[in-house]
Design an enzyme around this catalytic site. Sequence first.
Site, mmCIF file in Angstrom:
data_model
loop_
_atom_site.group_PDB
_atom_site.id
_atom_site.type_symbol
_atom_site.label_atom_id
_atom_site.label_comp_id
_atom_site.label_asym_id
_atom_site.label_seq_id
_atom_site.Cartn_x
_atom_site.Cartn_y
_atom_site.Cartn_z
ATOM 1 C CG HIS A 364 -1.917 -0.598 0.621
ATOM 2 N ND1 HIS A 364 -2.450 -1.763 2.102
ATOM 3 C CD2 HIS A 364 -2.150 -1.808 0.278
ATOM 4 C CE1 HIS A 364 -3.937 -2.375 2.088
ATOM 5 N NE2 HIS A 364 -3.604 -2.270 0.690
ATOM 6 C CB CYS A 676 0.983 -0.871 -21.205
ATOM 7 S SG CYS A 676 0.339 -2.972 -20.593
#
Length: 760
Positions: A364, A676
């Site tokens: 995170h 990508c």
Amino acid sequence: MLDHLRQIVQDVSAAKDIQSTLDIIVARVKDAMQTEVCTVYLYDKNTDRYVFMATEGLNKQAQGRLSLTRDQGLVGLVASREEPINLDDAASHRAYKLLPDIGEEEFNAFLGTPIIHHREVLGVLVVQQRQRRKFDESEEAFLITVAAQLAGVIAHAKVVGAITPFERTGNQQNNDVRFRGIACANGIGMAEAVIINPSADLTAIPERRCENPEQEIAFFHKSLATVKTDMQSLRDRFAERLAKQETALFDVYLQMLDDNALGGEIEVRIEQGLSAASAVSEVVLSHIATFEGMDDPYLRERAIDIKDLGQRLMAYLQRVEHQHYDFESPRILIAEELTASILAEVPKGMLAGIATVRGTSNSHVAILARSMGIPTVMGLKSLPLKKLHEKALIIDGYNGELIANASDATCQRYENFQQEERLVDRGLEQYKDLPCKTTDGQEISLQVNAGIISDAERALSLGAEGVGLYRTEIQFLISERFPSEEEQRVAYRRQLEAFHPRPVTMRCLDIGGDKALPYFPIEESNPFLGWRGMRVTLDHPEIFIVQIRAMLKANANLGNLQILLPMVTQLSELGDARNLIMRAHSELVQEIPNLPLPKIGVMVEVPSAVYQIDTFARCCDFISLGSNDLTQYLLAVDRNNPRVSTLYNHYHPAVLQACYQVAQACNHAEIPSSICGELAADPAAAVLLMAMGFNSLSMSSSNLLRVKSLLRFITMDDAKRLLRGVLKLDNAQDIQDYLQRNLEDIAITPLFQGVREQSK
């Protein structure tokens, strides 16, 4: 011998400094092998010599004073050949050189082995005896094993030793001490370090009973309410800096504290007679152990979140005073591990960088750091935390390095790069409303990657022409259950409307490998080669069809959706997925007339897809190449593993040849092709991808203007010339050097090559 080895490693690991480490090694090895002499020579980069550093059996007074050049003596020969040398009469060997004053004249038998760490020869470990004899195979094998086992410990001790003397003398010349980890967020940070320590130690809580459970539960609820208030406050503070999707992490924290999660489990333990502190410790440590024992990197990262909540709860239960840190000026945050809540406590604008011993690019904190543009390096396993507090450091988020004790030249180099970065960033604003078109008129579409770190307004303000990769799994990862069809429809509709009429390519649920759901764990010994991508969703069509229905419904009256199938390895997977999509569409069109059928594409991420690219290109509407996973699979390198992360290089000839093959096949089949990943976000690589024939590049919004500014500065002819030259080269470093030289020749700043060349 194995018992001896274990004891040596244990004793050495507890040593306080480099000299103590070496003294323990020579003493223990001498005893274990029952030899008369054991000596360690360490390589000193500053003098380019092997220094007589520690001994048992020779003259200790000469330690640190005498040395050999790299081509001198048997020690130099062992180091240069990088292999053991075993002699019964050392003095008769042509390379023998007697060091004065160490007293080795009377010793004949010689066995030396190099100490090597990550291909670097750190030194030489030697044993000697008076008796003329060759050491037997078992003795030689033992010494090699000792050297190999201790190489990492010695490397760490040398690094710490390089910092410590500077602290003591204050006038020693600085020499760069580099710690290598995992690059998690690009950028350069230069500032003093602040060490973040946990506010409470969960492991230090003894098991205590309580006499009044009701009173203890009331005390626990009061502390729990305070932690919840903290989480809400931190969420609000982050909301000023981040998009709403990113602050959703704190909602997950709050859910963990609910009665049906950690909070309820802790309360049950208190009702059974445990004190509140003991109950928190028991429950939280149990969950931490469960998550840390999982193979999946994402689930392991959840252990950090649980630990953070547990420590905050414990701090209030024990009435531990909250720690305050000095942020009068920007600092580099350093810790064993960091959490999103700790990050949120740092005042805005006061974070120069992040460095942690533990953590990966999936954590995170890494996600938030990338969103905020904070240079971040994690996985710095050899970082000596206690030695770095308030020391001036450089964090290189491009190459995954933390530099301590930096020389004046290194500091100047990074300061120059920072200044150039700032100048370029200011100059990039002029390109945001301009098309991405070369000077001779060739256009290429620049799109953005989206998901939990998406910010549609920012992407569109920078001129994004669509979404090249929308990571639908992010919504699944932050949920405590599979999101419903309607919940998914709302999220997808928001993205499609934000970018309409620009295309939005939504990748179907891609879990497994480095991503697993907390409520749908996938336990495998090798998850990257296991049950992931389309393999999971085709085995669970009930999950796949719900997602497809949500996408199709979200696309009603818009028509800018494209569906991308991840981790496709064979044609049958494309056929099965297409049949399910067509079935869902035929059902929905009964209730939603004129519902558009989106284009269906395949994501090329594995070598098998590259080899079948001609067939795939004939059977789908578009191709999207995922450069990160393809690079990982082609090179057999886990980029999150610091031991091999330096081998992960998207300029490897095999990677570029694979990209070229995919682009050519798509052009031949007359279907669009996009790419990508990190390769697309690298401005110099973007020149090559455009020349290969890719129609669009997808990247994070922070890279978009850099890529656009370079492509607008070059001609298609120059790009194709560069590509022809690159395809003839067979070494990644040669390719990077070639690009740098040629981009400089056509007056393009070397900034676009990244900091790698400047930090060699």
